[in-house]
Design an enzyme around this catalytic site. Structure first.
Site, PDB file in Angstrom:
ATOM      1  N   CYS A 143       0.839  -1.189   0.000  1.00 16.70           N
ATOM      2  CA  CYS A 143       0.000   0.000   0.000  1.00 16.70           C
ATOM      3  C   CYS A 143       0.881   1.249   0.000  1.00 16.70           C
ATOM      4  O   CYS A 143       2.090   1.167   0.211  1.00 16.70           O
ATOM      5  CB  CYS A 143      -0.898   0.001   1.227  1.00 16.70           C
ATOM      6  SG  CYS A 143      -1.875  -1.499   1.394  1.00 16.70           S
ATOM      7  N   ARG A 165       1.126   1.826  -5.996  1.00 12.79           N
ATOM      8  CA  ARG A 165       1.385   0.869  -4.929  1.00 12.79           C
ATOM      9  C   ARG A 165       0.114   0.131  -4.482  1.00 12.79           C
ATOM     10  O   ARG A 165       0.183  -0.784  -3.661  1.00 12.79           O
ATOM     11  CB  ARG A 165       1.996   1.589  -3.720  1.00 12.79           C
ATOM     12  CG  ARG A 165       3.325   2.249  -4.008  1.00 12.79           C
ATOM     13  CD  ARG A 165       3.893   2.900  -2.753  1.00 12.79           C
ATOM     14  NE  ARG A 165       4.204   1.902  -1.751  1.00 12.79           N
ATOM     15  CZ  ARG A 165       5.363   1.259  -1.657  1.00 12.79           C
ATOM     16  NH1 ARG A 165       6.318   1.504  -2.520  1.00 12.79           N
ATOM     17  NH2 ARG A 165       5.559   0.374  -0.694  1.00 12.79           N
ATOM     18  N   TRP A 188      -3.678  -1.758  -1.465  1.00 14.17           N
ATOM     19  CA  TRP A 188      -3.670  -3.023  -2.197  1.00 14.17           C
ATOM     20  C   TRP A 188      -4.160  -4.071  -1.218  1.00 14.17           C
ATOM     21  O   TRP A 188      -3.530  -4.338  -0.199  1.00 14.17           O
ATOM     22  CB  TRP A 188      -2.262  -3.347  -2.689  1.00 14.17           C
ATOM     23  CG  TRP A 188      -2.196  -4.591  -3.527  1.00 14.17           C
ATOM     24  CD1 TRP A 188      -2.500  -4.698  -4.855  1.00 14.17           C
ATOM     25  CD2 TRP A 188      -1.784  -5.895  -3.099  1.00 14.17           C
ATOM     26  NE1 TRP A 188      -2.319  -5.992  -5.281  1.00 14.17           N
ATOM     27  CE2 TRP A 188      -1.877  -6.756  -4.226  1.00 14.17           C
ATOM     28  CE3 TRP A 188      -1.357  -6.431  -1.890  1.00 14.17           C
ATOM     29  CZ2 TRP A 188      -1.547  -8.102  -4.175  1.00 14.17           C
ATOM     30  CZ3 TRP A 188      -1.039  -7.775  -1.823  1.00 14.17           C
ATOM     31  CH2 TRP A 188      -1.128  -8.597  -2.961  1.00 14.17           C
ATOM     32  N   ASN A 224       0.952   0.108   6.039  1.00 10.26           N
ATOM     33  CA  ASN A 224       1.426  -0.706   4.918  1.00 10.26           C
ATOM     34  C   ASN A 224       2.143  -1.906   5.500  1.00 10.26           C
ATOM     35  O   ASN A 224       3.101  -1.748   6.266  1.00 10.26           O
ATOM     36  CB  ASN A 224       2.378   0.099   4.031  1.00 10.26           C
ATOM     37  CG  ASN A 224       3.018  -0.768   2.949  1.00 10.26           C
ATOM     38  OD1 ASN A 224       2.422  -1.731   2.479  1.00 10.26           O
ATOM     39  ND2 ASN A 224       4.247  -0.435   2.582  1.00 10.26           N
ATOM     40  N   GLY A 225       1.700  -3.114   5.144  1.00  2.06           N
ATOM     41  CA  GLY A 225       2.331  -4.311   5.660  1.00  2.06           C
ATOM     42  C   GLY A 225       1.282  -5.345   6.022  1.00  2.06           C
ATOM     43  O   GLY A 225       0.129  -5.273   5.597  1.00  2.06           O
ATOM     44  N   GLU A 280       9.824 -13.423 -19.690  1.00  3.92           N
ATOM     45  CA  GLU A 280       9.507 -12.036 -19.372  1.00  3.92           C
ATOM     46  C   GLU A 280       8.430 -11.497 -20.308  1.00  3.92           C
ATOM     47  O   GLU A 280       7.513 -10.778 -19.877  1.00  3.92           O
ATOM     48  CB  GLU A 280      10.769 -11.174 -19.446  1.00  3.92           C
ATOM     49  CG  GLU A 280      10.551  -9.681 -19.234  1.00  3.92           C
ATOM     50  CD  GLU A 280       9.965  -9.315 -17.879  1.00  3.92           C
ATOM     51  OE1 GLU A 280       9.558  -8.159 -17.726  1.00  3.92           O
ATOM     52  OE2 GLU A 280       9.898 -10.184 -16.972  1.00  3.92           O
ATOM     53  N   LYS A 318       4.777 -10.076 -19.049  1.00  2.74           N
ATOM     54  CA  LYS A 318       4.274  -8.746 -19.380  1.00  2.74           C
ATOM     55  C   LYS A 318       2.871  -8.822 -19.966  1.00  2.74           C
ATOM     56  O   LYS A 318       1.995  -8.029 -19.612  1.00  2.74           O
ATOM     57  CB  LYS A 318       5.211  -8.057 -20.380  1.00  2.74           C
ATOM     58  CG  LYS A 318       6.479  -7.518 -19.780  1.00  2.74           C
ATOM     59  CD  LYS A 318       6.188  -6.328 -18.894  1.00  2.74           C
ATOM     60  CE  LYS A 318       7.165  -6.232 -17.746  1.00  2.74           C
ATOM     61  NZ  LYS A 318       7.138  -7.270 -16.754  1.00  2.74           N
ATOM     62  N   GLU A 334       0.288  -9.823 -17.283  1.00  2.00           N
ATOM     63  CA  GLU A 334       0.161  -8.778 -16.259  1.00  2.00           C
ATOM     64  C   GLU A 334      -0.847  -7.710 -16.653  1.00  2.00           C
ATOM     65  O   GLU A 334      -1.658  -7.284 -15.831  1.00  2.00           O
ATOM     66  CB  GLU A 334       1.513  -8.085 -16.030  1.00  2.00           C
ATOM     67  CG  GLU A 334       2.432  -8.739 -15.035  1.00  2.00           C
ATOM     68  CD  GLU A 334       3.698  -7.929 -14.837  1.00  2.00           C
ATOM     69  OE1 GLU A 334       4.063  -7.698 -13.674  1.00  2.00           O
ATOM     70  OE2 GLU A 334       4.326  -7.514 -15.822  1.00  2.00           O
ATOM     71  N   HIS A 340       7.059 -32.696 -25.271  1.00  2.00           N
ATOM     72  CA  HIS A 340       6.827 -33.292 -23.960  1.00  2.00           C
ATOM     73  C   HIS A 340       5.539 -32.749 -23.327  1.00  2.00           C
ATOM     74  O   HIS A 340       5.469 -32.606 -22.110  1.00  2.00           O
ATOM     75  CB  HIS A 340       8.038 -33.032 -23.052  1.00  2.00           C
ATOM     76  CG  HIS A 340       9.289 -33.671 -23.550  1.00  2.00           C
ATOM     77  ND1 HIS A 340       9.610 -34.993 -23.311  1.00  2.00           N
ATOM     78  CD2 HIS A 340      10.286 -33.178 -24.331  1.00  2.00           C
ATOM     79  CE1 HIS A 340      10.756 -35.283 -23.893  1.00  2.00           C
ATOM     80  NE2 HIS A 340      11.189 -34.204 -24.521  1.00  2.00           N
ATOM     81  N   LYS A 392       2.972  -2.228  -7.435  1.00  2.00           N
ATOM     82  CA  LYS A 392       4.338  -2.093  -7.939  1.00  2.00           C
ATOM     83  C   LYS A 392       5.368  -2.782  -7.060  1.00  2.00           C
ATOM     84  O   LYS A 392       6.207  -3.530  -7.534  1.00  2.00           O
ATOM     85  CB  LYS A 392       4.677  -0.602  -8.068  1.00  2.00           C
ATOM     86  CG  LYS A 392       6.068  -0.312  -8.610  1.00  2.00           C
ATOM     87  CD  LYS A 392       6.199  -0.741 -10.059  1.00  2.00           C
ATOM     88  CE  LYS A 392       7.551  -0.449 -10.630  1.00  2.00           C
ATOM     89  NZ  LYS A 392       7.707  -1.029 -11.981  1.00  2.00           N
TER      90      LYS A 392
END
Length: 610
Positions: A2, A27, A74, A100-101, A483, A487, A490, A506, A605
């Site tokens: 957050c 955030r 968040w 935050n936490g 990556e 992206k 996301e 396979h 983020k």
């Protein structure tokens, strides 16, 4: 994850808090709120949703006052809702808290408080903190804060205002980031520097186990346990507001993609000697004997930084012949890794506050390993606790989907690989000089790619209705494909997977059907013929293939539906180029779907909690 903001000074606080939250919204953006003390009582305005929803609320019902706190959330404990939004207060609204936490023992605290008669309004872990203040208040805020945090287990950065001392703002930190901006007749607290830049460039960085008592004129730092005063040098922020603004781009992500050439050049500066054609790291005080003593390197990171570490493995092993392991930090920290004083551990984190990576750093040091950090944020927890630090010079990265932080991390691995090879004596001078010269040309080659994005935009728009997209590659191309896949998922929310192309038979081929989009990377010369065979395999099952290859390599042309060529470069360096079209594909796909590119759902983020 957050975002926290707080202000005390001579100005009206409401607009300062909302402006600061705008800088911190990356955030978390599930809900948002502020609490302001008007000299008589605390007034709270909060709501589920984005900052625009709060703006509407405070316009209808403004709050006056020169001290206050704000929060953008968040969600971890409790769904996004008005009730679960911060700030949280006690029943009498004598204390307001933003957090935050994660408070790991909140259920037991909540049970104990309910038995005492306290009534809760939310499902969050954070609300227990405001009620603890009410329960433990002894007439002195400093000693009460000490009592409260002794009850808490977990991670927290707290901003607190109190009915009893309305002329002060309080802050506490343990395992979650928090800084203090020191201004003229005003001071601020924040989770991140961009939120305070409009008011000051002078910053105190709180360490774990520290608190701050803040008035408009003074910042007093104290040890939480001891209560003793702490002297701390001011950190001077040397980047400007423009770097944290869009500057005419529609989205931060697009701006940050286009900033990559400049970010790479800055990361090279002072480290890559173009005249001597060698790498110099003044920040690394390693002797050749120390480097020769390391018999293994472990790279530990999360998400995009983990993918950068996979490229780092290819590069370091190729250039130094030192064996390299790459591990996800959330797995590494909960096992008994085989590392010792002969191991170099490299932790990678854009923010320098990633909780799992920080825990892995501490575990590695406890086991005797030497720890190098690659991070973008000077003064972050990881930067301060590592034995040495390579700072990437990406500048502030605001979009949740990382781009320039990733490429500067990858570049740092190339520079580090060359640096280590000199002590190991594994590269001949001619090849090393050619490699250094080739690295200096990378920013210009990225600019070439960025000058021709129309075809990439068309492809991104063309796959917006796909159910699944697959990425294929071998060697370093496979690491880059991971990556690219991340992206896309996301920010577009399309199911996407990346596979080592040799694994197709396979099981993966069962997922390919008529019209399935496949992005095939074929830039690694040593395995190009094998990769071409894999492209034929998916084409035979009806896949629509976009091939990414090196300019001039026309053998791919007849076997794919579309082609994206990158400028010619050494095979070892192509990861810095191939990722650019993959970033753009994700961006344009998300844009075509009408998504919020910079703020993808359910993500934030900086992952500062487990």
């Amino acid at each position: 994850m957050c975002g926290i903001i707080g202000y005390i000074g001579t100005k009206q606080t409401q607009n300062i808090l909302t402006a600061g939250l705008k800088k911190l919204e990356y955030r978390g953006y599930d809900s948002v709120g502020i609490a302001v003390h008007d000299g008589e009582s605390v007034h709270v305005r909060k709501t589920e949703g984005r900052l625009s929803d709060l703006d509407s609320q405070v316009k209808e019902s403004p709050v006056a006052g020169t001290v206050g706190i704000g929060h953008t959330r968040w969600a971890t404990h409790g769904r996004p809702s008005n009730e679960n939004s911060h700030p949280h207060t006690d029943s009498q609204k004598e204390f307001a808290v933003v957090h935050n936490g994660i408070i790991e023992n909140y259920l037991q605290i909540k049970k104990d408080l309910i038995e005492k008669g306290y009534k809760f309004q939310s499902e969050t872990d954070s609300e227990v903190i405001s009620h603890l203040f009410s329960d433990l208040f002894d007439g002195n805020m400093v000693s009460t804060i000490q009592k409260v945090v002794r009850e808490l287990e977990g991670a927290y950065a707290l901003g607190i205002v109190s009915q009893y001392e309305p002329e002060k703002l309080y802050a506490v930190r343990q395992d979650s980031p928090l800084i203090i901006g020191a201004g003229e007749e005003e001071n601020l607290i924040s989770s991140d520097i961009p939120a305070v830049l409009e008011y000051t460039r002078d910053v105190y960085i709180l360490n774990d186990g520290e608190m701050a008592v803040i008035t408009p004129e003074e910042v007093t730092l104290l040890g939480v346990d001891s209560g003793n005063s702490i002297q701390r040098e001011i950190f001077k922020v040397n980047w400007d507001m423009e770097q944290a603004e869009k500057n005419g781009y529609d989205h931060f992500m697009l701006k940050e993609i286009f900033e990559q050439p400049k970010a790479l050049e800055k990361t090279m500066t002072g480290r890559l000697n173009k005249e001597a054609k060698q790498v110099e790291f003044e920040e690394l005080n390693w002797t050749h004997e120390q480097i020769k003593n390391w018999n293994k390197i472990s790279i530990v990171a999360c998400g995009t930084a983990y993918h950068a570490g996979l490229i780092g493995k290819h590069v370091i092993e190729e250039l130094t012949r030192i064996p390299v392991e790459v591990e996800v930090a959330s797995e590494f920290r909960y096992r008994n890794p085989i590392i010792d004083e002969k191991t170099l551990v490299i932790v990678v984190s854009q923010s320098g506050e990633t909780a799992d990576t920080l825990a892995a750093l501490r575990q590695s040091q406890h086991l005797g390993a030497h720890v190098l950090a690659i991070t973008n944020v000077v003064g972050s927890s990881i930067a301060r606790e590592a034995d040495e630090v390579i700072l990437t010079m990406a500048g502030p990265e605001i979009a949740v989907a990382s781009t320039k932080a990733y490429t500067t991390q990858v570049l740092s691995f190339y520079l580090l690989g060359i640096y280590l090879s000199e002590a190991k004596g594994t590269l001949n001078d001619e090849f090393k000089e050619q490699l250094v010269e080739a690295i200096t040309a990378i920013p210009e080659k990225i600019e070439e790619i960025l000058e021709h994005t129309k075809g990439i935009q068309w492809y991104g728009e063309s796959i917006k209705d796909a159910d699944s997209v697959f990425f294929l590659g071998r060697g370093a191309d496979h690491a880059v494909s991971l990556e690219g896949s991340l992206k896309l998922k996301e920010i577009s929310y399309i199911h996407s997977e990346a596979y080592a192309a040799g694994e197709l038979k396979h099981g993966t081929l069962a997922l390919i059907e008529e019209g399935t989009p496949v992005v095939a990377l074929m830039t690694q010369e040593a395995v190009s013929e094998k990769m071409l065979g894999n492209i034929k395999e998916v084409k035979a099952r009806g896949a629509q293939v976009l091939g990414i290859a090196v300019e001039g390599d026309m053998k791919i042309w007849d076997y794919v539906d579309e082609t994206c060529f990158i400028p010619a470069a050494f095979s070892i360096l192509t990861p810095l180029l191939t990722v650019i079209p993959l970033q753009l594909i994700a961006y344009y796909t998300s844009l075509a779907l009408g998504n919020d590119v910079d703020k993808p759902r359910n993500l934030a983020k900086s992952v500062t909690v487990e």
